[in-house]
Design an enzyme around this catalytic site. Structure first.
Site, PDB file in Angstrom:
ATOM      1  N   GLU A  53      -5.059  17.938 -13.705  1.00  0.00           N
ATOM      2  CA  GLU A  53      -5.257  18.493 -15.150  1.00  0.00           C
ATOM      3  C   GLU A  53      -6.665  18.653 -15.632  1.00  0.00           C
ATOM      4  OE1 GLU A  53      -4.220  15.588 -18.754  1.00  0.00           O
ATOM      5  OE2 GLU A  53      -2.607  16.277 -17.839  1.00  0.00           O
ATOM      6  N   HIS A  84       1.526  18.697 -28.592  1.00  0.00           N
ATOM      7  CA  HIS A  84       1.376  17.087 -28.509  1.00  0.00           C
ATOM      8  C   HIS A  84       0.111  16.789 -29.272  1.00  0.00           C
ATOM      9  CE1 HIS A  84       4.447  17.674 -25.446  1.00  0.00           C
ATOM     10  NE2 HIS A  84       4.250  16.328 -24.992  1.00  0.00           N
ATOM     11  N   LYS A 106       7.437  23.847 -15.561  1.00  0.00           N
ATOM     12  CA  LYS A 106       6.183  22.841 -15.435  1.00  0.00           C
ATOM     13  C   LYS A 106       5.781  22.553 -14.004  1.00  0.00           C
ATOM     14  CE  LYS A 106       5.143  18.170 -16.017  1.00  0.00           C
ATOM     15  NZ  LYS A 106       5.235  16.719 -16.311  1.00  0.00           N
ATOM     16  N   LYS A 126       2.732  12.177 -12.046  1.00  0.00           N
ATOM     17  CA  LYS A 126       2.358  11.078 -12.840  1.00  0.00           C
ATOM     18  C   LYS A 126       3.075   9.786 -12.734  1.00  0.00           C
ATOM     19  CE  LYS A 126      -0.347  13.704 -16.189  1.00  0.00           C
ATOM     20  NZ  LYS A 126      -0.370  14.073 -17.722  1.00  0.00           N
ATOM     21  N   ARG A 164      -3.082  23.036 -16.974  1.00  0.00           N
ATOM     22  CA  ARG A 164      -2.217  21.884 -17.194  1.00  0.00           C
ATOM     23  C   ARG A 164      -2.266  21.467 -18.692  1.00  0.00           C
ATOM     24  NH1 ARG A 164      -0.358  17.189 -13.114  1.00  0.00           N
ATOM     25  NH2 ARG A 164       1.144  16.053 -14.434  1.00  0.00           N
ATOM     26  N   ASN A 171       0.367  20.719 -23.228  1.00  0.00           N
ATOM     27  CA  ASN A 171       0.024  19.835 -24.546  1.00  0.00           C
ATOM     28  C   ASN A 171       0.471  20.573 -25.620  1.00  0.00           C
ATOM     29  OD1 ASN A 171      -0.980  17.701 -23.282  1.00  0.00           O
ATOM     30  ND2 ASN A 171      -3.038  18.674 -22.982  1.00  0.00           N
ATOM     31  N   ARG A 228       0.815  -1.271   0.034  1.00  0.00           N
ATOM     32  CA  ARG A 228       0.033   0.081   0.052  1.00  0.00           C
ATOM     33  C   ARG A 228       0.745   1.267   0.075  1.00  0.00           C
ATOM     34  NH1 ARG A 228      -2.900  -3.006   3.813  1.00  0.00           N
ATOM     35  NH2 ARG A 228      -4.756  -3.862   2.945  1.00  0.00           N
ATOM     36  N   HIS A 278       9.636  10.204 -28.435  1.00  0.00           N
ATOM     37  CA  HIS A 278       8.688  10.977 -28.200  1.00  0.00           C
ATOM     38  C   HIS A 278       8.830  12.756 -28.309  1.00  0.00           C
ATOM     39  CE1 HIS A 278       5.176  12.943 -26.048  1.00  0.00           C
ATOM     40  NE2 HIS A 278       6.001  13.702 -25.142  1.00  0.00           N
ATOM     41  N   GLU A 332      10.968  19.029 -25.258  1.00  0.00           N
ATOM     42  CA  GLU A 332      10.185  19.512 -24.367  1.00  0.00           C
ATOM     43  C   GLU A 332      10.534  20.687 -23.703  1.00  0.00           C
ATOM     44  OE1 GLU A 332       7.054  18.241 -23.515  1.00  0.00           O
ATOM     45  OE2 GLU A 332       7.528  16.066 -24.259  1.00  0.00           O
ATOM     46  N   HIS A 361       1.541  13.616 -30.895  1.00  0.00           N
ATOM     47  CA  HIS A 361       1.226  12.419 -30.468  1.00  0.00           C
ATOM     48  C   HIS A 361       0.397  11.537 -31.669  1.00  0.00           C
ATOM     49  CE1 HIS A 361       0.374  13.142 -26.092  1.00  0.00           C
ATOM     50  NE2 HIS A 361       1.284  12.546 -26.341  1.00  0.00           N
TER      51      HIS A 361
HETATM   52  N1  LIG Z   1       5.264  10.843 -15.748  1.00  0.00           N
HETATM   53  C1  LIG Z   1       5.360  11.984 -16.464  1.00  0.00           C
HETATM   54  O1  LIG Z   1       4.955  13.056 -16.165  1.00  0.00           O
HETATM   55  C2  LIG Z   1       5.902  11.606 -17.706  1.00  0.00           C
HETATM   56  C3  LIG Z   1       6.150  12.715 -18.609  1.00  0.00           C
HETATM   57  C4  LIG Z   1       6.812  12.416 -19.902  1.00  0.00           C
HETATM   58  C5  LIG Z   1       7.287  11.304 -20.160  1.00  0.00           C
HETATM   59  N2  LIG Z   1       6.643  10.184 -19.419  1.00  0.00           N
HETATM   60  C6  LIG Z   1       7.140   8.792 -19.910  1.00  0.00           C
HETATM   61  O2  LIG Z   1       8.635   8.578 -19.805  1.00  0.00           O
HETATM   62  C7  LIG Z   1       9.058   7.660 -20.812  1.00  0.00           C
HETATM   63  C8  LIG Z   1      10.135   8.078 -21.688  1.00  0.00           C
HETATM   64  O3  LIG Z   1      11.168   8.538 -20.882  1.00  0.00           O
HETATM   65  P1  LIG Z   1      12.556   8.608 -21.493  1.00  0.00           P
HETATM   66  O4  LIG Z   1      12.654   9.644 -22.786  1.00  0.00           O
HETATM   67  O5  LIG Z   1      13.608   9.241 -20.188  1.00  0.00           O
HETATM   68  O6  LIG Z   1      12.837   7.343 -21.750  1.00  0.00           O
HETATM   69  P2  LIG Z   1      13.604   6.071 -21.139  1.00  0.00           P
HETATM   70  O7  LIG Z   1      13.529   5.797 -19.617  1.00  0.00           O
HETATM   71  O8  LIG Z   1      13.222   4.943 -22.062  1.00  0.00           O
HETATM   72  O9  LIG Z   1      15.204   6.388 -21.676  1.00  0.00           O
HETATM   73  C9  LIG Z   1      15.560   6.666 -22.937  1.00  0.00           C
HETATM   74  C10 LIG Z   1      17.010   5.499 -23.180  1.00  0.00           C
HETATM   75  O10 LIG Z   1      18.080   6.072 -22.723  1.00  0.00           O
HETATM   76  C11 LIG Z   1      18.614   5.190 -21.870  1.00  0.00           C
HETATM   77  N3  LIG Z   1      19.396   6.054 -20.703  1.00  0.00           N
HETATM   78  C12 LIG Z   1      18.664   6.504 -19.600  1.00  0.00           C
HETATM   79  N4  LIG Z   1      19.453   7.313 -18.999  1.00  0.00           N
HETATM   80  C13 LIG Z   1      20.765   7.121 -19.400  1.00  0.00           C
HETATM   81  C14 LIG Z   1      21.921   7.734 -19.289  1.00  0.00           C
HETATM   82  N5  LIG Z   1      22.150   8.469 -18.164  1.00  0.00           N
HETATM   83  N6  LIG Z   1      23.040   7.505 -20.147  1.00  0.00           N
HETATM   84  C15 LIG Z   1      22.833   6.478 -21.103  1.00  0.00           C
HETATM   85  N7  LIG Z   1      21.684   6.197 -21.481  1.00  0.00           N
HETATM   86  C16 LIG Z   1      20.556   6.103 -20.707  1.00  0.00           C
HETATM   87  C17 LIG Z   1      17.578   4.272 -21.440  1.00  0.00           C
HETATM   88  O11 LIG Z   1      17.976   3.014 -21.003  1.00  0.00           O
HETATM   89  C18 LIG Z   1      16.752   4.335 -22.552  1.00  0.00           C
HETATM   90  O12 LIG Z   1      17.383   3.081 -23.469  1.00  0.00           O
HETATM   91  C19 LIG Z   1       7.775   7.385 -21.635  1.00  0.00           C
HETATM   92  O13 LIG Z   1       7.316   6.035 -21.176  1.00  0.00           O
HETATM   93  C20 LIG Z   1       6.732   8.296 -21.179  1.00  0.00           C
HETATM   94  O14 LIG Z   1       5.365   7.916 -20.960  1.00  0.00           O
HETATM   95  C21 LIG Z   1       6.273  10.340 -18.484  1.00  0.00           C
HETATM   96 ZN   LIG Z   2       5.608  15.461 -23.936  1.00  0.00          ZN
END
Ligand SMILES: NC(=O)c1ccc[n+]([C@@H]2O[C@H](COP(=O)([O-])OP(=O)(O)OC[C@H]3O[C@@H](n4cnc5c(N)ncnc54)[C@H](O)[C@@H]3O)[C@@H](O)[C@H]2O)c1
Ligand SMILES: [Zn+2]
Length: 347
Positions: free
Chosen positions: A221, A232, A211, A131, A225, A229, A109, A251, A173, A236
């Protein structure tokens, strides 16, 4: 701000103090293969003796944000006797923090967790806003929790090992933050040669600040918020179709193209000066010139029409009247969207 965000040396110091003061029974690090090698190893060297700790490693990539992996992690925590006094440390990009947030929020929990975001995208975006979530097959973030970490630790040096495309994806971003909230910051970001250089801590901090301000006023949201977007709605759709086509865009790449298109729409429908809009779109295009829009424009339009912001058959966009000035809930006709998609394909 609901939880402290600390940077670089201050972050390391605070994390050490936090561990010393809290007396956790065990510290669990969630990493993926890449962050294990590039981030965890040097971090542990720097931190020295930590007491009882375990490492949970997942495969890199979006596929790890799944119910199956979450179940495996629940089992791993349980087998390793994690209890309510354990701490989860999410060390990775958005995949690790989204999944790890869900894990910490549900195991027994809820156990405390902190995030060390290691990509530009996760530092400026995923680490702020509470999120967390996982995907159900192709349905992104279909299951999740709004939940804040105890702390966020942002270390600029983690970005040094990040591949260029990933770094640029997060930069998109950041450009968005400038465009929606701060004209000076937007101009400053354009000066950064993202191919050669990392965004520095001052820039990362600025994006987080923008942000955070938006999110603080609108945690669940309901309205404001939505300004996040920008780029996006179209972005998207480009991202989705690129996956369908088997040539997936990152992305941020899709968002960059989405912002270019939405800048053109801003000139048409939100009163943005046409020259300013064209210039801004071109400046983004300079950084993303090798990224291509794939797929049938009709299909892209169809996906735009499925956007959850739409109501009664009308298509809604968040647009700009000027860099730094947002206009929400602008209805845009299909034909105009179609034209913009065609322009992006020919860019
Ligand atoms: N919660 C939120 O508000 C929010 C906002 C935006 C995106 N997201 C989510 O985040 C995800 C994308 O995040 P991301 O772009 O960080 O992708 P990711 O976590 O997949 O990382 C991208 C790649 O970089 C590698 N990597 C990470 N850090 C590294 C480093 N320091 N050195 C070398 N390689 C490294 C990872 O292993 C991966 O292969 C998506 O699932 C998306 O939905 C969430
Ligand atoms: Zn985004």
């Amino acid at each position: 701000m609901s939880h402290p965000i600390l940077f670089d040396e201050e972050a390391i110091q605070d994390f050490q103090d936090y561990l010393n003061q809290s007396g956790f029974s065990k510290v669990f690090f969630l990493v993926d293969e890449n962050t294990h090698e590039h981030c965890l190893v040097p971090l542990l060297q720097e931190l020295g003796e930590l007491g009882e700790m375990e490492v949970l490693e997942i495969e890199p990539g979006e596929a790890s944000k799944s119910p199956e992996v979450l179940v495996q992690l629940w089992m791993a925590l349980s087998d390793l006797r994690a209890d309510r006094y354990s701490l989860l440390v999410n060390l990775g990009g958005g995949v690790v923090s989204d999944l790890g947030g869900m894990l910490a929020g549900t195991y027994m929990r809820g156990i405390p967790f902190v995030n060390f975001p290691t990509t530009v995208l996760s530092q400026v975006d995923a680490s702020v806003g509470g999120k967390t979530g996982i995907n159900l097959d192709h349905l992104k973030n279909r299951v999740g929790l709004f939940l804040n970490p105890e702390r966020v630790y942002v270390l600029n040096r983690f970005l040094e090992t990040l591949p260029f495309e990933e770094r640029r994806s997060g930069y998109a971003e950041m450009l968005k933050h400038g465009l929606i909230a701060d004209r000076e910051y937007w101009k400053q970001l354009l000066q950064l040669n993202i191919k050669e250089a990392l965004p520095d801590t001052i820039m990362i901090r600025k994006s987080i600040e923008i942000k955070s301000k938006v999110v603080e006023k609108d945690f669940r949201e309901s309205g404001l918020r939505k300004i996040l977007n920008f780029g996006h709605t179209l972005g998207h759709a480009l991202e989705t179709v690129s996956h369908e086509e088997g040539e997936p865009l990152l992305h941020g790449e899709a968002v960059a193209l989405g912002m270019m298109g939405e800048l053109l729409l801003s000139a048409e429908f939100a009163g943005m000066d046409k020259e300013v809009a064209e210039e801004a779109a071109h400046r983004i295009g300079d950084h993303f010139h090798d990224v291509e829009v794939t797929g049938d424009p009709e299909r892209i339009l169809e996906v735009v029409k499925q956007d959850k912001k739409n109501r009664k058959g009308e298509i809604f966009f968040t647009l700009l009247s000027d860099p730094g000035m947002v206009k929400q809930d602008i209805v845009v006709p299909e034909s105009a969207i179609f034209n913009v998609i065609m322009r992006l394909q020919a860019w």
